[in-house]
Scaffold this motif. Structure first.
Motif, PDB file in Angstrom:
ATOM      1  N   HIS A 255       3.041 -34.711 -39.387  1.00 33.80           N
ATOM      2  CA  HIS A 255       3.850 -33.527 -39.084  1.00 33.80           C
ATOM      3  C   HIS A 255       4.565 -33.665 -37.739  1.00 33.80           C
ATOM      4  O   HIS A 255       5.649 -33.112 -37.555  1.00 33.80           O
ATOM      5  CB  HIS A 255       2.971 -32.283 -39.063  1.00 33.80           C
TER       6      HIS A 255
ATOM      7  N   ARG B 147      10.393 -25.747 -42.648  1.00 34.34           N
ATOM      8  CA  ARG B 147      10.294 -26.990 -41.872  1.00 34.34           C
ATOM      9  C   ARG B 147       9.999 -28.173 -42.786  1.00 34.34           C
ATOM     10  O   ARG B 147      10.504 -29.279 -42.568  1.00 34.34           O
ATOM     11  CB  ARG B 147       9.192 -26.859 -40.820  1.00 34.34           C
TER      12      ARG B 147
ATOM     13  N   ARG C  75       5.756 -22.386 -42.905  1.00 31.83           N
ATOM     14  CA  ARG C  75       6.253 -23.725 -42.585  1.00 31.83           C
ATOM     15  C   ARG C  75       7.045 -24.368 -43.726  1.00 31.83           C
ATOM     16  O   ARG C  75       7.428 -25.540 -43.631  1.00 31.83           O
ATOM     17  CB  ARG C  75       5.085 -24.639 -42.207  1.00 31.83           C
TER      18      ARG C  75
ATOM     19  N   TRP D  75      -1.487 -27.679 -37.212  1.00 29.18           N
ATOM     20  CA  TRP D  75      -2.200 -27.488 -38.468  1.00 29.18           C
ATOM     21  C   TRP D  75      -3.713 -27.562 -38.332  1.00 29.18           C
ATOM     22  O   TRP D  75      -4.422 -26.747 -38.941  1.00 29.18           O
ATOM     23  CB  TRP D  75      -1.692 -28.473 -39.520  1.00 29.18           C
TER      24      TRP D  75
ATOM     25  N   TRP E  59      15.049 -24.194 -40.487  1.00 30.56           N
ATOM     26  CA  TRP E  59      13.671 -23.903 -40.098  1.00 30.56           C
ATOM     27  C   TRP E  59      13.571 -23.337 -38.700  1.00 30.56           C
ATOM     28  O   TRP E  59      12.688 -22.505 -38.417  1.00 30.56           O
ATOM     29  CB  TRP E  59      12.737 -25.082 -40.326  1.00 30.56           C
TER      30      TRP E  59
ATOM     31  N   GLU F 246      11.615 -19.797 -38.377  1.00 31.36           N
ATOM     32  CA  GLU F 246      10.411 -19.730 -37.551  1.00 31.36           C
ATOM     33  C   GLU F 246      10.585 -18.791 -36.371  1.00 31.36           C
ATOM     34  O   GLU F 246       9.636 -18.088 -35.975  1.00 31.36           O
ATOM     35  CB  GLU F 246      10.005 -21.130 -37.097  1.00 31.36           C
TER      36      GLU F 246
END
Length: 405
Positions: free
Chosen positions: A315, A106, A103, A74, A114, A118
């Motif tokens: 995260h 996720r 995202r 991020w 996810w 992704e």
């Protein structure tokens, strides 16, 4: 818009380090900046601009490397958004929202969901849009066997026509349970409207959308297992995460305003006839204002980078996120949002003091920076961000997780 740089990217190695990705974003920004004012006035759907982001590899920055993504984090994504927004605030917003929706699975979904999303997004270079306006509670989700049907309307759907897939949100009929699902943007029943006609962020394709019995499998409902939602504190990080996206393109727009204004001052601004200086760049008040505004921008950029690094730690360990850690992070984000809002508005307004009357010509397009910041900073009142910080300081009160905090 020139495509020469875009062609070159196809034959060059993909960036690897954060610095290389930010440099790639700066290259894209240089292409966007060439005709940014003209494109802002035209207000055309930015198909070409989004293709530019794809060609440069920026849309897959967060994707898994084994499927062609950049594998970055991020803090890097926020810096990339900032670079793009220096040239074009609308495209910076589109890219930032894309990263959040990319995202979303996720943040909210199961690992199986996810990982699948992704991988597909990286392989196919999907560009994400989102019809997730929490103030519109008129999308109802109904069951039809093993499928879900989304029906209703959203006032805003950023990305709409330029997206490959769209994140839908609605309330499961007869409950208070929200359901998120990702569907193709050309799905039957999804109609995007050309009704985004605001003073700023003109190219974000943020108009309304009608959702008429859009069908998706129950298995695509993010975070649901056997039709029951599996809550985690980590789910609630979607709000501070996108608020930092906001901060990133506010700062990018402010930085772009300063850079554009400085070029104008160096090349076009005339010194004041009674000031005693031949060049505008030697005027003491001009020097002072540029120094003042730059110092303010650098300060909030430093705060934002620090907060982004703090958030990445959460995260990195989603199952370990506690209410306390989440709340403390949200307060830090709120502080950055408050400062970024004020500084971006000040910079985008005060540049005219050091560029002069002729800089207000429509052809210069300097007004777009203020219009863009002013439009999006009304997304949610900044006073409530300051309140979050104040309550935390005085009472140790953590912000209640909502759609805006």
């Amino acid at each position: 818009m020139s495509t020469a740089t875009s062609t070159d990217w196809q034959t060059r190695p993909a960036p690897e380090t954060a610095e290389e990705w930010i440099a790639r974003a700066a290259e894209v920004a240089a292409v966007l900046a060439a005709d940014a004012a003209e494109r802002d006035r035209a207000g055309r759907t930015p198909y070409t601009e989004v293709q530019l982001l794809k060609d440069a590899g920026l849309v897959t920055l967060l994707g898994p490397t084994e499927h062609g993504g950049g594998g970055h984090d991020w803090p890097t994504a926020y810096r990339v958004v900032r670079e793009i927004a220096k040239a074009d605030g609308s495209i910076g917003q589109l890219l930032g929202y894309h990263y959040l929706w990319n995202r979303a699975a996720r943040l909210v979904g199961t690992r199986e969901q996810w990982e699948h999303i992704e991988a597909e997004a990286a392989r196919n270079r999907w560009f994400f849009g989102g019809a997730v306006n929490p103030r519109d509670k008129d999308v109802v989700v109904t069951e039809d066997g093993d499928d879900l049907l989304f029906t209703g309307r959203k006032s805003f759907s950023t990305g709409s026509k330029v997206s490959d897939v769209t994140v839908l949100e609605g309330v499961l009929e007869g409950t208070d349970q929200h359901v998120f699902a990702i569907v193709p943007s050309d799905a039957d029943g999804l109609t995007f409207h050309d009704d985004w006609d605001n003073i700023g962020q003109r190219l974000t394709e943020s108009g309304g959308v009608t959702i008429d019995r859009v069908r998706t499998p129950w298995s695509s409902a993010a975070g649901y297992v056997d039709k029951v939602f599996q809550p985690r504190t980590y789910n609630t990080l979607n709000v501070p995460t996108i608020q930092l996206v906001f901060v990133s393109f506010y700062l990018g727009i402010a930085g772009g305003a300063l850079e554009t204004a400085a070029t104008y001052t160096r090349t076009k601004t005339r010194s004041w006839l009674h000031g005693g200086h031949e060049r505008a760049v030697d005027e003491p008040y001009v020097i002072d204002i540029y120094g003042d505004l730059t110092a303010k921008l650098w300060a909030v950029e430093a705060l934002t980078d620090a907060v982004a690094a703090e958030g990445q730690k959460l995260h990195d360990h989603p199952d370990a996120v506690t209410e306390q850690a989440r709340g403390d992070f949200e307060v830090r984000v709120a502080a950055a949002k408050a400062r970024a809002t004020e500084v971006a508005l000040e910079i985008s307004s005060r540049i005219f003091e050091v560029t002069g009357a002729r800089s207000t010509a429509t052809a210069e397009g300097l007004d777009r920076f203020w219009r863009n910041v002013r439009t999006h900073t009304l997304h949610d009142p900044v006073a409530y961000k300051r309140r979050e910080v104040g309550r935390w300081v005085l009472e140790g009160e953590l912000p209640e997780p909502t759609w805006y905090s």
